[in-house]
Design a protein around this motif. Structure first.
Motif, PDB file in Angstrom:
ATOM      1  N   PHE A 487      23.702 -14.527  39.739  1.00  0.00           N
ATOM      2  CA  PHE A 487      24.378 -15.823  39.632  1.00  0.00           C
ATOM      3  C   PHE A 487      23.386 -16.723  38.912  1.00  0.00           C
ATOM      4  O   PHE A 487      22.183 -16.645  39.137  1.00  0.00           O
ATOM      5  CB  PHE A 487      24.773 -16.380  41.006  1.00  0.00           C
ATOM      6  N   HIS A 488      23.888 -17.548  37.993  1.00  0.00           N
ATOM      7  CA  HIS A 488      22.926 -18.323  37.193  1.00  0.00           C
ATOM      8  C   HIS A 488      23.605 -19.429  36.417  1.00  0.00           C
ATOM      9  O   HIS A 488      24.827 -19.452  36.252  1.00  0.00           O
ATOM     10  CB  HIS A 488      22.173 -17.397  36.221  1.00  0.00           C
ATOM     11  N   CYS A 489      22.757 -20.321  35.903  1.00  0.00           N
ATOM     12  CA  CYS A 489      23.206 -21.309  34.937  1.00  0.00           C
ATOM     13  C   CYS A 489      23.386 -20.597  33.605  1.00  0.00           C
ATOM     14  O   CYS A 489      22.537 -19.812  33.188  1.00  0.00           O
ATOM     15  CB  CYS A 489      22.174 -22.420  34.792  1.00  0.00           C
ATOM     16  N   HIS A 490      24.508 -20.872  32.909  1.00  0.00           N
ATOM     17  CA  HIS A 490      24.747 -20.189  31.631  1.00  0.00           C
ATOM     18  C   HIS A 490      24.262 -20.991  30.435  1.00  0.00           C
ATOM     19  O   HIS A 490      24.556 -20.645  29.294  1.00  0.00           O
ATOM     20  CB  HIS A 490      26.212 -19.791  31.470  1.00  0.00           C
ATOM     21  N   ILE A 491      23.504 -22.066  30.670  1.00  0.00           N
ATOM     22  CA  ILE A 491      22.667 -22.585  29.584  1.00  0.00           C
ATOM     23  C   ILE A 491      21.519 -21.582  29.492  1.00  0.00           C
ATOM     24  O   ILE A 491      20.735 -21.434  30.433  1.00  0.00           O
ATOM     25  CB  ILE A 491      22.173 -24.013  29.885  1.00  0.00           C
ATOM     26  N   LEU A 492      21.475 -20.850  28.396  1.00  0.00           N
ATOM     27  CA  LEU A 492      20.642 -19.634  28.388  1.00  0.00           C
ATOM     28  C   LEU A 492      19.159 -19.946  28.528  1.00  0.00           C
ATOM     29  O   LEU A 492      18.404 -19.143  29.081  1.00  0.00           O
ATOM     30  CB  LEU A 492      20.925 -18.819  27.130  1.00  0.00           C
TER      31      LEU A 492
END
Ligand SMILES: [Cu+2]
Length: 506
Positions: A487-492
């Protein structure tokens, strides 16, 4: 006359299979995006539906190096799948058993993740499924997802260090270089809907990306030549590519068209609309169709989100309409001032649509309803009284006060459970939160039911500054105590510096 492939059938003819390089190639000549000049046509990524062998539908992807001509007279070194930049659109059928062979020829450790697909963790293509240079990795799984627009991209996680942001072994670097492609799932339900379905004719893939270049044409990576004092620490830029071409031209018939819009940008948020302020209709979100078309004049699309929209051009023969991002309307609400570049607060054009004659068998009406979306009841969740908390941290970047550590499992979830997750964003910047494994539903934004176009299936939710979002997700299969999902922020760039965590289903 050449027939367009029809997405509802297994037997369609792939558009230029294997010739991605002829469509998305450096021989293209960039044209300044002014109306006086001839715009380049929107390239349509080749559509491949795999090869059926012994009950398994097999796809072949190769990550490779390429060269593109984005800027006049300049060549840009890139990466692509089966071509110079981006990759073919993979067409899958729900219920099929598929195998995807991914060969890594980019000379860097990589992975390939099936964004949004409901697959076993070990087939997910996350940071643990490394593909070393020269190797081939095969992902095999049954297609369980609903008909929708998904995508694929590398998902490596470089070891944390001072130079992590520019590390070529990071996700941000490899996606920015061009590794991304669309993945379309069709099913029995989508077969029956009266929607445009001729790929590249009235059912158009639109992969949105922004880029910034050095004067010699090289892609600019943070932070090598960015000024840390004045530039946002993200890979953003003022060249807006659609399917790899800046501000291209799409010619379509005077009829209803479907746009499958994918935000494959590293960090840019778009506020989509049309130059004539027309109403369009969202029919699909990340993981499926909506219950009914939702009329909209604007649509915020954050990194990794997808939206299928219908645009009724039936009365527009001879007209030109622009798909535009109205980012001036965002103000400081999504990206705060110290992190803005000028395109976070300015309007810009993405695509010009020129409307020609109505084509034969055209779809001319927007349907009144689409599918039944079964909302997951909150009572199904095992933790409804106390949802699992996820706090998004920006200083330093992390989740729940912790940076991503490949060796640590952050959450253990029992197979068979349905959980509510509560994501809080205490920052002045919006973060698109993505969960692997399967789609989820958004329950609330600041305790209020989300708008109609967010009541379908999602796998990314933009959590706005100081907002609390609750989602509900089923963890009903694929237990594996060893292999985690992310699970993560998709601002890479945020993901790469550690705004990510891992969960296992056990
Ligand atoms: Cu973020």
């Amino acid at each position: 006359m050449e027939r367009a492939p029809t997405l509802s059938r297994r037997s369609f003819v792939a558009l230029s299979t294997g010739t991605a390089s002829s469509l998305l190639l450096g021989t293209s000549h960039w044209q300044a995006p002014q109306d006086a000049l001839k715009r380049q046509a929107l390239p349509i990524p080749p559509l491949i539906d795999g090869t059926a062998r012994g009950g398994v539908v097999t796809y072949d992807l190769t990550e490779q190096q390429g060269v593109m001509g984005f800027l006049p007279g300049l060549q840009t070194e890139t990466f692509g799948y089966n071509g110079d930049f981006l990759g073919p659109t993979l067409l899958m059928r729900k219920g099929d058993q598929v195998a995807i062979n991914v060969t890594n020829n980019i000379g860097l450790t990589s992975t390939t993740h099936w964004h949004g697909l409901h697959v076993p963790a070990v087939m997910d293509g996350g940071p643990h499924q490394r593909i070393e240079p020269g190797e081939t990795w095969t992902a095999s799984f049954p297609v369980l997802n609903r008909a929708a627009t998904y995508w694929y991209h590398p998902h490596p996680h470089a070891p944390l260090g001072q130079s992590v942001l520019m590390d070529p072994m990071g996700t941000g670097y490899q996606v920015y270089q061009g590794l991304a492609g669309m993945l379309i799932v069709e099913d029995d339900t989508s077969d029956t809907l009266a929607l445009p379905r001729s790929y590249g004719r009235d059912d158009i893939p639109l992969i949105l990306q922004d880029r910034r270049f050095h004067e010699d044409g090289r892609l600019m990576h943070f932070p090598d030549d960015f000024n840390a004092a004045t530039d946002p620490a993200l890979r953003k830029g003022g060249h807006f590519l659609v399917n790899g071409v800046e501000a291209p031209l799409l010619k379509v018939g005077a009829q209803v068209i479907r746009l499958r819009v994918l935000n494959a940008s590293n960090a840019r948020i778009y506020n989509l609309g049309f130059s004539d302020e027309r109403i369009f209709y969202q029919v699909g979100s990340d993981g499926g169709y909506l219950a009914a078309p939702v009329p909209l004049s604007r649509l915020i699309l954050a990194p990794a989100e997808r939206a299928e929209i219908l645009v009724d051009l039936g009365a527009d023969k001879g007209r030109k309409i622009k798909l535009r991002s109205f980012n001036s309307e965002n103000g400081n609400r999504l990206v705060p001032r110290p992190l803005q570049d000028s395109w976070d607060t300015a309007d810009f054009d993405l695509l010009t649509i020129r409307v020609k004659r109505t084509k034969a068998n055209a779809v001319t009406t927007v349907p009144e309803s689409l599918v039944t979306v079964d909302r997951i009841p909150q009572s199904e969740a095992v933790n409804a009284p106390s949802p699992r908390p996820f706090e998004l941290n920006a200083n330093p970047f992390g989740i729940n006060g912790k940076r991503m550590d490949m060796a640590i499992i952050d959450a253990r979830i029992r197979r068979g459970d349905t959980e509510i997750w509560e994501i809080t964003n205490p920052n002045s910047q919006a973060h698109p939160f993505h969960v692997h494994g399967d789609s989820f539903q958004i329950l609330s934004r600041d305790a209020v039911l989300p708008p109609a176009h967010e009541l379908g299936w999602k796998d990314v939710v933009l959590v706005r500054p100081f907002e609390t979002v609750r989602i509900i997700k089923r963890f009903h299969d694929y237990a594996d105590t060893l292999n985690p999902y992310m699970f993560h922020c998709h601002i890479l760039e945020h993901e790469d510096v550690g705004m990510m965590g891992q969960f296992v289903v056990e």
